[in-house]
Design an enzyme around this catalytic site. Structure first.
Site, short mmCIF file in Angstrom:
data_model
loop_
_atom_site.label_atom_id
_atom_site.label_comp_id
_atom_site.label_asym_id
_atom_site.label_seq_id
_atom_site.Cartn_x
_atom_site.Cartn_y
_atom_site.Cartn_z
N VAL A 1 66.71 -69.61 62.28
CA VAL A 1 65.02 -69.59 62.39
C VAL A 1 64.47 -69.57 61.18
CG1 VAL A 1 63.67 -67.36 63.03
CG2 VAL A 1 65.94 -67.86 64.22
N PHE B 1 68.94 -67.14 59.44
CA PHE B 1 67.53 -66.95 59.08
C PHE B 1 67.21 -67.43 57.67
CE2 PHE B 1 68.13 -63.15 61.99
CZ PHE B 1 66.87 -63.17 62.61
N ASP B 2 65.92 -68.00 57.68
CA ASP B 2 65.42 -68.29 56.43
C ASP B 2 64.82 -67.05 55.85
OD1 ASP B 2 63.83 -69.63 54.36
OD2 ASP B 2 62.06 -69.26 55.74
N LEU B 3 64.55 -67.06 54.46
CA LEU B 3 64.02 -65.66 53.94
C LEU B 3 62.49 -65.57 54.08
CD1 LEU B 3 64.32 -62.94 52.74
CD2 LEU B 3 65.06 -63.90 50.36
N ASP B 4 61.90 -66.49 53.08
CA ASP B 4 60.47 -66.27 52.78
C ASP B 4 59.75 -66.72 53.81
OD1 ASP B 4 60.99 -65.58 50.08
OD2 ASP B 4 61.10 -67.72 49.34
#
Length: 217
Positions: A166, A9-12
């Site tokens: 993602v 996963f990306d965060l922002d």
């Protein structure tokens, strides 16, 4: 439907809506450097890409001023901006359900790793991840492809079958592709369908609820 065993996963813009804190930190940096604060459209381009390249590409700063701007950004962000942030509705439940289902869940963000960990601890979500991986403070690892490679290594992932990224921006899609991974683009973040499709996203999820079946089957 593809059954993914490992999700990066990306965060922002993917897990949290961090725009207020990031943009306020950019505004602070501009004022520190005696610059006019850019318009909202330019500011929002900072959401997603690595911070140094954003100051370089969007504000056309010299390398010396990029370093000064990043330092000024980090005056504001760790104390205030980091918590001007909230998890997107449905994300905490999705992360918990992924772990319950036996998936390997890894974060791969261009945000400095120390900040990413603090944010996940703040939202009581750190335990949902097998590894939380991000950029380095000294900027020796900032580009998305570098972070994805590091995340795969940190999580001990050698077989890249059934692994997916993602994210919400083209940098996520391209960084995943450089590591031989597909990427699902989310449309509730800071990118759009045109950007993500052009970059090569294998699927688009308009909402968190649309993302759920793509990851859980």
């Amino acid at each position: 439907m593809q059954q993914y065993k490992t999700i990066l996963f990306d965060l922002d813009g993917t897990l949290t809506d961090s725009a207020p804190g990031i943009l306020n930190s950019v505004r602070h940096a501009c004022r520190r450097l005696g610059m006019d604060v850019p318009d909202e459209a330019t500011l929002r381009r900072f959401l997603g890409p690595p911070l140094p390249s954003s100051f370089r590409d969007y504000l056309h700063l010299s390398e010396t001023d990029v370093a000064r701007a990043v330092a000024a950004f980090r005056e504001y962000y760790p104390e205030k901006g980091i918590f001007e942030n909230e998890a997107f509705p449905g994300i905490p439940e999705l992360l918990h359900d992924l772990k319950k289902s036996g998936k390997t869940v890894v974060m791969a963000t261009s945000k400095p790793e120390v900040f990413a960990r603090r944010i996940m601890e703040h939202f009581a979500l750190a335990d949902c991840f097998d590894a939380i991986c991000g950029a380095t403070i000294d900027e020796t690892r900032t580009e998305k492809a570098e972070v994805v490679a590091y995340a795969l290594q940190a999580a001990g992932i050698t077989d890249r079958q059934n692994v997916v990224m993602v994210g919400d921006r083209e940098h996520d899609v391209k960084g995943a592709a450089r590591n031989g991974l597909p990427c699902i683009g989310v449309l509730y973040g800071y990118g759009d369908a045109v950007e993500l499709t052009a970059a090569g996203a294998v699927a688009l999820a308009p909402t968190v609820e649309d993302l759920r079946p793509l990851l859980l089957g």
